[in-house]
Write a protein that holds these residues in place. Structure first.
Motif, PDB file in Angstrom:
ATOM      1  N   UNK A 118      34.527  43.517  30.456  1.00  0.00           N
ATOM      2  CA  UNK A 118      35.913  43.918  30.239  1.00  0.00           C
ATOM      3  C   UNK A 118      36.802  43.115  31.180  1.00  0.00           C
ATOM      4  N   UNK A 119      38.070  43.045  30.858  1.00  0.00           N
ATOM      5  CA  UNK A 119      39.016  42.350  31.721  1.00  0.00           C
ATOM      6  C   UNK A 119      39.127  43.129  33.023  1.00  0.00           C
ATOM      7  N   UNK A 120      39.007  42.457  34.171  1.00  0.00           N
ATOM      8  CA  UNK A 120      39.084  43.186  35.448  1.00  0.00           C
ATOM      9  C   UNK A 120      40.386  43.969  35.557  1.00  0.00           C
ATOM     10  N   UNK A 121      40.281  45.211  36.016  1.00  0.00           N
ATOM     11  CA  UNK A 121      41.477  46.026  36.220  1.00  0.00           C
ATOM     12  C   UNK A 121      42.288  45.451  37.368  1.00  0.00           C
ATOM     13  N   UNK A 122      43.620  45.492  37.291  1.00  0.00           N
ATOM     14  CA  UNK A 122      44.443  44.995  38.400  1.00  0.00           C
ATOM     15  C   UNK A 122      44.245  45.854  39.627  1.00  0.00           C
ATOM     16  N   UNK A 123      44.472  45.281  40.828  1.00  0.00           N
ATOM     17  CA  UNK A 123      44.248  46.040  42.059  1.00  0.00           C
ATOM     18  C   UNK A 123      45.058  47.328  42.131  1.00  0.00           C
ATOM     19  N   UNK A 124      46.248  47.338  41.509  1.00  0.00           N
ATOM     20  CA  UNK A 124      47.113  48.515  41.602  1.00  0.00           C
ATOM     21  C   UNK A 124      46.699  49.631  40.658  1.00  0.00           C
TER      22      UNK A 124
ATOM     23  N   UNK B   3      42.785  37.999  48.701  1.00  0.00           N
ATOM     24  CA  UNK B   3      42.850  38.646  47.396  1.00  0.00           C
ATOM     25  C   UNK B   3      43.192  40.119  47.520  1.00  0.00           C
ATOM     26  N   UNK B   4      43.801  40.657  46.459  1.00  0.00           N
ATOM     27  CA  UNK B   4      44.035  42.098  46.332  1.00  0.00           C
ATOM     28  C   UNK B   4      42.971  42.738  45.448  1.00  0.00           C
ATOM     29  N   UNK B   5      42.085  41.928  44.893  1.00  0.00           N
ATOM     30  CA  UNK B   5      41.092  42.385  43.924  1.00  0.00           C
ATOM     31  C   UNK B   5      39.798  42.731  44.643  1.00  0.00           C
ATOM     32  N   UNK B   6      39.473  44.019  44.685  1.00  0.00           N
ATOM     33  CA  UNK B   6      38.256  44.447  45.376  1.00  0.00           C
ATOM     34  C   UNK B   6      37.010  43.852  44.731  1.00  0.00           C
ATOM     35  N   UNK B   7      37.032  43.716  43.407  1.00  0.00           N
ATOM     36  CA  UNK B   7      35.862  43.181  42.718  1.00  0.00           C
ATOM     37  C   UNK B   7      35.626  41.721  43.095  1.00  0.00           C
ATOM     38  N   UNK B   8      36.710  40.956  43.207  1.00  0.00           N
ATOM     39  CA  UNK B   8      36.574  39.562  43.620  1.00  0.00           C
ATOM     40  C   UNK B   8      36.133  39.475  45.073  1.00  0.00           C
ATOM     41  N   UNK B   9      36.692  40.322  45.932  1.00  0.00           N
ATOM     42  CA  UNK B   9      36.329  40.284  47.355  1.00  0.00           C
ATOM     43  C   UNK B   9      34.863  40.629  47.571  1.00  0.00           C
ATOM     44  N   UNK B  10      34.292  41.420  46.658  1.00  0.00           N
ATOM     45  CA  UNK B  10      32.895  41.828  46.802  1.00  0.00           C
ATOM     46  C   UNK B  10      31.921  40.761  46.328  1.00  0.00           C
ATOM     47  N   UNK B  11      32.417  39.731  45.616  1.00  0.00           N
ATOM     48  CA  UNK B  11      31.534  38.689  45.121  1.00  0.00           C
ATOM     49  C   UNK B  11      30.999  37.859  46.275  1.00  0.00           C
ATOM     50  N   UNK B  12      29.781  37.381  46.122  1.00  0.00           N
ATOM     51  CA  UNK B  12      29.157  36.627  47.205  1.00  0.00           C
ATOM     52  C   UNK B  12      28.964  35.155  46.869  1.00  0.00           C
ATOM     53  N   UNK B  13      29.485  34.699  45.712  1.00  0.00           N
ATOM     54  CA  UNK B  13      29.391  33.276  45.428  1.00  0.00           C
ATOM     55  C   UNK B  13      30.544  32.526  46.073  1.00  0.00           C
TER      56      UNK B  13
ATOM     57  N   UNK C  39      32.129  31.644  49.762  1.00  0.00           N
ATOM     58  CA  UNK C  39      31.582  31.648  51.114  1.00  0.00           C
ATOM     59  C   UNK C  39      32.342  32.594  52.032  1.00  0.00           C
ATOM     60  N   UNK C  40      33.652  32.782  51.806  1.00  0.00           N
ATOM     61  CA  UNK C  40      34.437  33.676  52.651  1.00  0.00           C
ATOM     62  C   UNK C  40      35.614  34.213  51.848  1.00  0.00           C
ATOM     63  N   UNK C  41      35.816  35.500  51.892  1.00  0.00           N
ATOM     64  CA  UNK C  41      36.969  36.115  51.220  1.00  0.00           C
ATOM     65  C   UNK C  41      37.464  37.262  52.080  1.00  0.00           C
ATOM     66  N   UNK C  42      38.738  37.603  51.918  1.00  0.00           N
ATOM     67  CA  UNK C  42      39.344  38.654  52.733  1.00  0.00           C
ATOM     68  C   UNK C  42      40.214  39.522  51.827  1.00  0.00           C
ATOM     69  N   UNK C  43      39.931  40.827  51.815  1.00  0.00           N
ATOM     70  CA  UNK C  43      40.688  41.767  50.999  1.00  0.00           C
ATOM     71  C   UNK C  43      41.958  42.163  51.732  1.00  0.00           C
ATOM     72  N   UNK C  44      43.110  41.873  51.129  1.00  0.00           N
ATOM     73  CA  UNK C  44      44.407  42.243  51.705  1.00  0.00           C
ATOM     74  C   UNK C  44      44.794  43.584  51.102  1.00  0.00           C
ATOM     75  N   UNK C  45      44.517  44.646  51.820  1.00  0.00           N
ATOM     76  CA  UNK C  45      44.639  45.997  51.277  1.00  0.00           C
ATOM     77  C   UNK C  45      46.030  46.558  51.559  1.00  0.00           C
ATOM     78  N   UNK C  46      47.052  45.952  50.971  1.00  0.00           N
ATOM     79  CA  UNK C  46      48.433  46.417  51.130  1.00  0.00           C
ATOM     80  C   UNK C  46      49.266  45.861  49.986  1.00  0.00           C
ATOM     81  N   UNK C  47      50.306  46.603  49.603  1.00  0.00           N
ATOM     82  CA  UNK C  47      51.201  46.163  48.528  1.00  0.00           C
ATOM     83  C   UNK C  47      52.431  45.443  49.076  1.00  0.00           C
ATOM     84  N   UNK C  48      52.939  45.888  50.224  1.00  0.00           N
ATOM     85  CA  UNK C  48      54.139  45.303  50.816  1.00  0.00           C
ATOM     86  C   UNK C  48      53.801  43.926  51.377  1.00  0.00           C
TER      87      UNK C  48
END
Length: 695
Positions: free
Chosen positions: A56-62, A560-570, A572-581
Motif C-alpha cells: 500500500x502507499x505509505x501513510x503520511x507521517x501526520x 525524515x518525518x516518515x517513521x517507516x523510512x527511518x526504520x529501514x536499514x538499507x 546507512x544513516x537516517x534521523x527521524x525528525x519528530x516534530x511538525x513545527x
C-alpha cells in the motif's frame, strides 16, 4: 504492461547482492480486470501452501497510525463493528504458490468486490487434496488422501490481513476472515521485539537478502512499474520458500485468520460481548492491558541475543562499505580492552578496541538527545534518557565534557546500572554494542576514536566475546553517531576533520543531509546557515529511492518525518525528525548533530538548489543578466557585487530587501542553532516571518 526481461532484472537477477526470483517471469500474472480472475484461480488452485503479502502507499507521517485491532465500545452494541478504513487502502495483494505468483490489483478491482471475494475464497480457503500427515512407510505406497484448506503463510501476516479487511469491508473482509489456516512466519522467528526483518531472514535461510528499494514507493500510482511488480512477486514467493527451508514445510502453529481479526456475528459483537457487553469489554481490556504490561516488563528484563546485532550489521554495514562478519573470541576473554586486543592477536593495540559506554541522563539531554526523550524530559524532569559513548580502549569517559555536550549539569550524567543496561540498551554491562539497541539511542563518538589512524577498530557485537571489524568512519555512519570530545583529554580537533569554525557548523566533521518531502522548509533554513542540505520534494517518482540514493552516493544523513523510512536499514544513516513545527525541527536537528551558528557561512548556499554560492560574477555576466531580465535595471544601478550559484546559476546580490532576510535569520533561525533550544519560538509575528523567509 511489462516485459519479462524487466521483471527478471527487477527481481534481483541484475544485482548479485540480492536474492533472485526462483520462478520464470512468465509465471507472474497481474490481475487488473475481472476477466483474469479465473486465470488466477487456475494458477493456484492446487497449491497447499499460499504465500501472501500486500502493498500500500505509505501513510503520511501526520496520519493516525492504523490499528489492526479495534476495541469494542458499548455504544456499538447491536451494530456492525468494523474498523475505520486506513488512510491508504491495500493497493496490491500478492499470492504465491510453488509454480507461479498472482498479483491482484485491488485498486483496479475496487468496484468488483463480490468477484474478488469469490476468487480469494477459491484460492485461500477451498480444500486441497493432500497426503495425510504421519503416514507410515507402508501407507505411503498407497497414501491416504485428505481434503484440507491451504496454509496461508506470510511475514507480518497479521498486519497484512488486518489492513486488507479494514480497507475493503464487506465481501472481501468476510473472505479474509474465513481463511482457515494462517501462519505468520515472523511471529515464529522469535519473541516480540527480537524478530528479524524479511530480508535478514532470507539472508539467513536462503543465502541472500532482498532488494527492498521499492518498499516505500507509491503503490497507488498506475501503471505499476516492472520493478514494483517484481519486488511484489518476490515478497510473496519467499514466504513459501522460507516455510520449506526454515520450518521444514510444517504448518504447525497455523491459526484461523479470525484469531488475527476477531470474529463477529450478525449483530457485530463477539459472543462474550453479546452476553455482558460492558462487563466483558472492561474485563477483556483489563486482561489485555495486564498481559501487554507483563509481556513488556518480561521483555525489558531479558537481554537481547547477539543475533539482533548480527542482523543490524548485515543490514547496515555492506551499504556503508563494511564487512558484517562477527569475530568470535575465546569465551574466557577478559573484559578489558587489553584482554580483547590480546585475544585478537596480530599486533592489535588496545586503542583499536572500541568500547561502548552506556550512560543515563536525568532530565533529558541537549545536543544528542532524541526529540521524544527531550519532550518527555521537559514534562518529567526526573526522567532518565539513555545515551551511548564510543571511546578508544585506552581512554576514559569525561563526564564533565559529556554533560557540557548535552547541555546539562554534571550531576545529571552517570553510568547506567546493570539493570538499566539491560532494560534501556538490551545488553548486560561489558557487552553493549554501538548499534542494535532495544530502542533508538543517541550515540556520541569521541573525537579521538573518530580520528584513530591505526586502521580498523573492533567494537563489541552483543556479547563479551564477540566483536566486529570496521573503519572509524564506517562505525560513525552505521551508528548515526555525533562526533564530539567526551573522553579525558580529548579535543574536537582530534577527529581529524575540518574545525567547526571553517566548516558548515557541524561539530567535529562536515555533516551533509538530504531531507524528505515533508521537510522542505527545514532544508531551506539549513541552507541559509550554510549547511549542505539536499531536498527531495513530495510527489516525485520513487521519492524514497531518490533519498536513499543521495544518502548512499554523497554520504548524507537522511532527515525524515516518515517513521517507516527511518526504520529501514538499507540507508546507512537516517534521523527521524519528530516534530511538525519547522522551528522545532531545526532545534532538534541542530541539537542532535551539534550544528553551530557561523556568520561566515550565512547565505553561502543557494536556497533554491543547495549549490554553493561562492563565485563572484564578472561585469559581462551581470550585464547579460540585466539584458535577459534576470537582474532588474534598478538593482544594477544600486548594487555592485553579484554572486552566482555554481549549480543552477541563479544570481544573488545584496539589495534593499536583504536586511529582511538577515533579520529573519538572526531573529528566528540562528537562535535555534546557537542556543540548541527553543529560543526565538515566541514573540515573532508568524505572517511577518513568512514574508521575510520568502524574501
Amino acid at each position: 504492461a511489462f516485459r519479462a526481461s524487466e521483471l527478471s532484472v527487477g527481481a534481483g537477477d541484475g544485482d548479485a547482492r540480492f536474492l533472485s526470483l526462483d520462478i520464470p517471469p512468465a509465471s507472474i500474472l497481474l490481475v487488473d480486470a475481472v476477466e483474469t480472475l479465473d486465470r488466477a484461480i487456475d494458477a493456484l488452485k492446487d497449491d497447499v501452501v499460499i504465500g501472501l503479502d500486500t502493498e500500500w502507499k505509505p501513510d503520511p507521517p501526520s496520519a493516525p497510525r492504523f490499528r489492526r485491532r479495534a476495541k469494542w465500545q458499548p455504544r456499538n452494541a447491536g451494530k456492525k463493528t468494523e474498523r475505520p478504513p486506513p488512510r491508504n487502502p491495500t493497493a496490491l495483494v500478492q499470492l504465491a504458490g510453488e509454480r507461479g505468483v498472482v498479483l491482484v490489483d485491488m485498486l483496479a478491482l475496487r468496484s468488483s468486490s463480490v468477484e474478488v471475494a469469490a476468487a480469494l475464497r477459491a484460492i485461500l480457503t477451498a480444500p486441497r487434496i493432500r497426503t495425510a500427515a504421519g503416514a507410515s512407510e507402508r501407507e505411503l505406497e498407497r497414501p491416504l488422501l485428505i481434503k484440507t484448506p491451504p496454509t496461508v503463510v506470510g511475514w507480518g501476516l497479521r498486519d497484512d490481513l488486518s489492513r486488507l479487511a479494514a480497507s475493503y469491508p464487506g465481501p472481501i473482509a468476510d473472505a479474509v476472515r474465513d481463511v482457515a489456516s494462517a501462519l505468520c512466519l515472523q511471529e515464529l522467528s522469535g519473541p516480540r521485539g527480537h524478530r528479524p526483518g524479511l530480508s535478514a531472514a532470507c539472508e539467513a535461510w536462503l543465502g541472500r537478502g532482498l532488494d527492498k528499494s521499492q518498499t516505500t514507493s507509491d503503490w497507488s500510482r498506475r501503471p505499476l512499474t516492472a520493478a514494483q511488480l517484481a519486488y511484489a512477486a518476490q515478497d510473496a514467493r519467499v514466504c513459501v520458500r522460507l516455510l520449506r527451508e526454515a520450518h521444514g514445510g510444517s504448518s504447525a502453529g497455523a491459526v484461523p485468520a479470525a484469531a488475527f481479526l476477531g470474529v463477529y456475528d450478525q449483530s457485530g459483537s463477539t459472543a462474550a460481548e453479546k452476553r455482558e457487553p460492558q462487563d466483558a469489554t472492561r474485563e477483556n481490556e483489563d486482561e489485555e492491558n495486564e498481559d501487554e504490561e507483563e509481556e513488556d516488563d518480561a521483555r525489558a528484563s531479558t537481554p537481547l541475543p547477539p543475533s539482533v546485532v548480527a542482523a543490524a550489521l548485515r543490514d547496515r554495514l555492506p551499504s556503508a562499505g563494511g564487512d558484517p562478519t562477527i569475530i568470535e573470541l575465546p569465551r574466557d576473554t577478559g573484559p578489558s580492552a587489553s584482554d580483547v586486543a590480546r585475544a585478537l592477536g596480530d599486533g592489535v593495540a588496545a586503542a583499536a578496541v572500541l568500547k561502548t559506554v552506556a550512560l543515563v541522563i536525568r532530565g533529558g539531554g541537549g545536543s544528542a538527545a532524541s526529540a521524544p526523550d527531550k519532550m518527555k524530559s521537559a514534562e518529567t524532569p526526573d526522567a532518565l534518557s539513555p545515551c551511548v559513548l564510543l571511546l578508544r580502549g585506552v581512554d576514559k569517559v569525561d563526564l564533565h565534557l559529556t554533560a557540557a555536550h548535552f547541555n546539562v549539569a554534571r550531576r545529571r550524567v552517570r553510568l547506567a546500572t546493570a539493570k538499566e543496561c539491560v532494560e534501556m540498551f538490551g545488553y548486560p554491562p561489558g557487552s553493549v554494542p554501538p548499534l542494535g539497541h532495544r530502542r533508538a539511542t543517541p550515540t556520541v563518538m569521541d573525537a579521538r576514536a573518530r580520528g584513530f589512524r591505526g586502521g580498523a577498530m573492533y567494537p563489541g557485537a552483543g556479547a563479551a566475546n564477540l566483536v566486529f571489524k570496521a573503519l572509524p568512519a564506517v562505525i560513525e555512519r552505521v551508528a548515526a553517531a555525533v562526533v564530539a570530545p567526551v573522553a579525558v583529554g580529548s579535543r574536537a580537533e582530534d577527529a581529524g576533520a575540518t574545525p567547526a569554525s571553517a566548516g558548515d557548523g557541524a561539530v567535529g566533521r562536515r555533516h551533509k543531509f538530504v531531507a524528505d518531502g515533508a521537510l522542505g522548509r527545514l532544508a531551506r533554513w539549513l541552507r541559509c546557515l550554510g549547511v549542505d542540505a539536499e531536498h527531495v520534494p513530495s510527489g516525485v517518482a520513487n521519492e524514497h529511492g531518490a533519498l536513499l540514493a543521495l544518502a548512499r552516493v554523497d554520504d548524507r544523513v537522511i532527515l525524515t518525518r516518515d517513521r517507516r523510512l527511518a526504520a529501514r536499514r538499507d540507508a546507512s544513516a537516517s534521523f527521524l525528525v519528530d516534530a511538525d513545527d519547522p522551528r522545532r525541527q531545526l532545534a532538534i536537528v541542530s541539537d542532535h548533530f551539534g550544528l553551530t551558528f557561523e556568520r561566515s557561512r550565512l547565505l553561502s548556499r543557494c536556497a533554491k538548489c543547495n549549490g554553493e554560492v561562492s563565485r563572484r560574477c564578472t561585469e559581462e555576466e551581470v550585464d547579460a543578466a540585466v539584458a535577459s531580465g534576470e537582474v532588474p535595471r534598478g538593482v544594477r544601478e544600486a548594487t555592485e557585487d553579484y554572486w552566482r550559484c555554481g549549480r543552477c546559476e541563479k544570481i544573488y546580490w545584496v539589495g534593499p530587501k536583504s536586511h529582511l532576510a538577515m533579520r529573519f535569520i538572526r531573529g528566528t533561525v540562528a537562535p535555534l542553532v546557537k542556543n540548541g533550544g527553543d529560543a526565538g519560538l515566541e514573540g515573532e509575528d508568524a505572517e511577518e516571518e513568512e514574508e521575510e523567509e520568502e524574501e
